[in-house]
Each structure stands twice: as C-alpha cells, then as structure tokens.
Design a protein around this motif. Structure first.
Motif, PDB file in Angstrom:
ATOM      1  N   SER A 102       0.832  -1.191   0.000  1.00  0.00           N
ATOM      2  CA  SER A 102       0.000   0.000   0.000  1.00  0.00           C
ATOM      3  C   SER A 102       0.867   1.241   0.000  1.00  0.00           C
ATOM      4  CB  SER A 102      -0.910   0.009   1.226  1.00  0.00           C
ATOM      5  OG  SER A 102      -1.762   1.111   1.195  1.00  0.00           O
ATOM      6  N   GLU A 103       0.608   2.111  -0.947  1.00  0.00           N
ATOM      7  CA  GLU A 103       1.323   3.382  -0.985  1.00  0.00           C
ATOM      8  C   GLU A 103       0.820   4.323   0.103  1.00  0.00           C
ATOM      9  OE1 GLU A 103       1.196   5.065  -4.903  1.00  0.00           O
ATOM     10  OE2 GLU A 103       1.756   3.173  -5.834  1.00  0.00           O
ATOM     11  N   ARG A 104      -0.421   4.112   0.486  1.00  0.00           N
ATOM     12  CA  ARG A 104      -1.018   4.946   1.538  1.00  0.00           C
ATOM     13  C   ARG A 104      -2.082   4.128   2.252  1.00  0.00           C
ATOM     14  NH1 ARG A 104      -6.141   7.121   0.375  1.00  0.00           N
ATOM     15  NH2 ARG A 104      -6.872   6.499  -1.667  1.00  0.00           N
ATOM     16  N   THR A 105      -2.430   4.549   3.440  1.00  0.00           N
ATOM     17  CA  THR A 105      -3.563   3.949   4.144  1.00  0.00           C
ATOM     18  C   THR A 105      -4.566   5.046   4.445  1.00  0.00           C
ATOM     19  OG1 THR A 105      -2.487   4.213   6.294  1.00  0.00           O
ATOM     20  CG2 THR A 105      -2.213   2.084   5.182  1.00  0.00           C
ATOM     21  N   ALA A 106      -5.802   4.649   4.594  1.00  0.00           N
ATOM     22  CA  ALA A 106      -6.889   5.586   4.898  1.00  0.00           C
ATOM     23  C   ALA A 106      -7.962   4.828   5.652  1.00  0.00           C
ATOM     24  CB  ALA A 106      -7.451   6.188   3.608  1.00  0.00           C
ATOM     25  N   HIS A 107      -8.768   5.550   6.358  1.00  0.00           N
ATOM     26  CA  HIS A 107      -9.851   4.929   7.122  1.00  0.00           C
ATOM     27  C   HIS A 107     -11.166   5.597   6.769  1.00  0.00           C
ATOM     28  CE1 HIS A 107      -7.092   2.757   9.710  1.00  0.00           C
ATOM     29  NE2 HIS A 107      -6.368   3.864   9.756  1.00  0.00           N
ATOM     30  N   CYS A 108     -12.217   4.820   6.883  1.00  0.00           N
ATOM     31  CA  CYS A 108     -13.559   5.380   6.736  1.00  0.00           C
ATOM     32  C   CYS A 108     -13.887   6.127   8.029  1.00  0.00           C
ATOM     33  CB  CYS A 108     -14.575   4.275   6.485  1.00  0.00           C
ATOM     34  SG  CYS A 108     -16.275   4.885   6.437  1.00  0.00           S
ATOM     35  N   PHE A 109     -14.015   7.430   7.927  1.00  0.00           N
ATOM     36  CA  PHE A 109     -14.288   8.260   9.096  1.00  0.00           C
ATOM     37  C   PHE A 109     -15.563   7.813   9.801  1.00  0.00           C
ATOM     38  CE2 PHE A 109     -16.002  12.206  11.001  1.00  0.00           C
ATOM     39  CZ  PHE A 109     -14.960  12.472  11.870  1.00  0.00           C
ATOM     40  N   PHE A 110     -16.556   7.385   9.036  1.00  0.00           N
ATOM     41  CA  PHE A 110     -17.824   6.986   9.635  1.00  0.00           C
ATOM     42  C   PHE A 110     -17.685   5.744  10.508  1.00  0.00           C
ATOM     43  CE2 PHE A 110     -19.544   9.741   6.329  1.00  0.00           C
ATOM     44  CZ  PHE A 110     -20.438  10.475   7.081  1.00  0.00           C
TER      45      PHE A 110
END
Length: 191
Positions: A127-135
């Motif tokens: 993964s070049e980046r990670t992100a999360h679902c804010f909800f």
C-alpha cells in the motif's frame, strides 16, 4: 465492470461490485489445478480499487479472509484452538466467545489463508497509503469495539476533546451539547 464486459464472455445481471468481484475471482481460479490463493488475490489487488473486505471459501475447504490494501474498512480476526473468526468489529467476535486478548486487526493488504486446517497470514498487496472510513470511527462501530488496535470509545472521546479545543463560542450555563447520533455520546461527553 466495463473491462470485464469488454474482455470476457460474461453476462452481468446486477449493477453492483459484488458480482464483478465474483466474476474476476472465478476467472482467476478457473482450470484443473488448485490455485495459489495468495497469488490469485495478489493479481486481483492490481485490478480492484476502493474499500473492500472479502471472505472466499471454495469447495475444497480453503478459506481466505482479506482486507483491501488501503485499509479503508476495518477487519479483525481471532484464532483460539480449532475456532477462527473474522468480523468488521471486535465486539462481534467477543459476542461469540473470543477473548479480547486473542482478537487482532488485519493490516491493510494482508490476508488470512486457511488450508488443510492450517492458518497462515500473508501480504498480498503493498500500500502506498492507508486511509480509514471516518464513519467507522464516529458512527458505525460499536463503542466497545477496537479498530486497528485502538479503542473506538477513546477515539471518539479524543475527538470531542479536540472539538472543544477548537470551539470559539463562549460556553455558559445555557449551552448544551447533544450527541447526534447517539453513537456520538463519548465525543459529546468529552466536549
């Protein structure tokens, strides 16, 4: 979806991602050889983009549980003796009898493979980046859950504290803080 229709002899009935994913998996596992499922999902990760958690089970009893390479949606798992469980929330695994200490977060781009009764964890995508679902953090998750090894309750309470630091309105006895929806109670209390 369009690439699948253009490049393969498939007929899609629904207009959803699940059917598209199903057809791509079927295309990858076709043939008479038992496929290397880590490689199957490694190739599919190059085609798929977005938030997805998958559970795959074939007729041979092989099971794969995986989390998308960006890690947008949470995924936890537990293994205790002969029992294995996976869910989007730790509280679901606790409710079926797993101890909190045995519940772990699956990292973005990782999969669990169960084959011949053996459980192994593999990286199927970088993964070049990670992100999360804010909800997931502020709304969907049960307040008693952990996500990515962090307490949902503590995250919500810290959010409320941070919002209070940013507030520029004068607070007095006539002010009230109302948690809407009710999953915001931890943040409202901290505020």
């Amino acid at each position: 979806r369009q690439q699948l229709l253009d490049n393969h002899d498939y007929h899609l009935i629904r207009d959803n991602d699940t059917e598209v994913i199903m057809h791509y998996i079927a295309h990858e596992v076709r043939g008479d050889e038992r496929p290397d499922l880590v490689q199957v999902f490694r190739r599919l990760a190059q085609k798929f983009d977005g938030a997805y958690n998958l559970v795959y089970l074939n007729a041979l009893g092989d099971m794969v549980v995986l989390r998308d390479p960006v890690g947008i949606r949470p995924l936890v798992y537990a293994h205790d003796g002969p029992m294995f469980g996976a869910a989007s929330e730790s509280v679901a695994l606790q409710n079926v009898g797993f101890r909190q200490s045995s519940i772990k977060s699956l990292e973005p781009g990782e999969l669990i493979l169960i084959r011949n009764g053996e459980i192994s964890k593999h990286r199927f995508a970088e993964s070049e980046r990670t992100a999360h679902c804010f909800f997931e953090w502020v709304y969907f998750s049960n307040v008693a859950s952990t996500s990515d090894n962090s307490s949902v309750y503590v995250a919500r309470a810290r959010s409320g504290e941070r919002l209070a630091e940013l507030e520029d309105q004068k607070m007095d006895a006539d002010c009230i803080v109302v948690p809407v929806p009710d999953t915001a109670k931890a943040a409202a209390d901290a505020f």
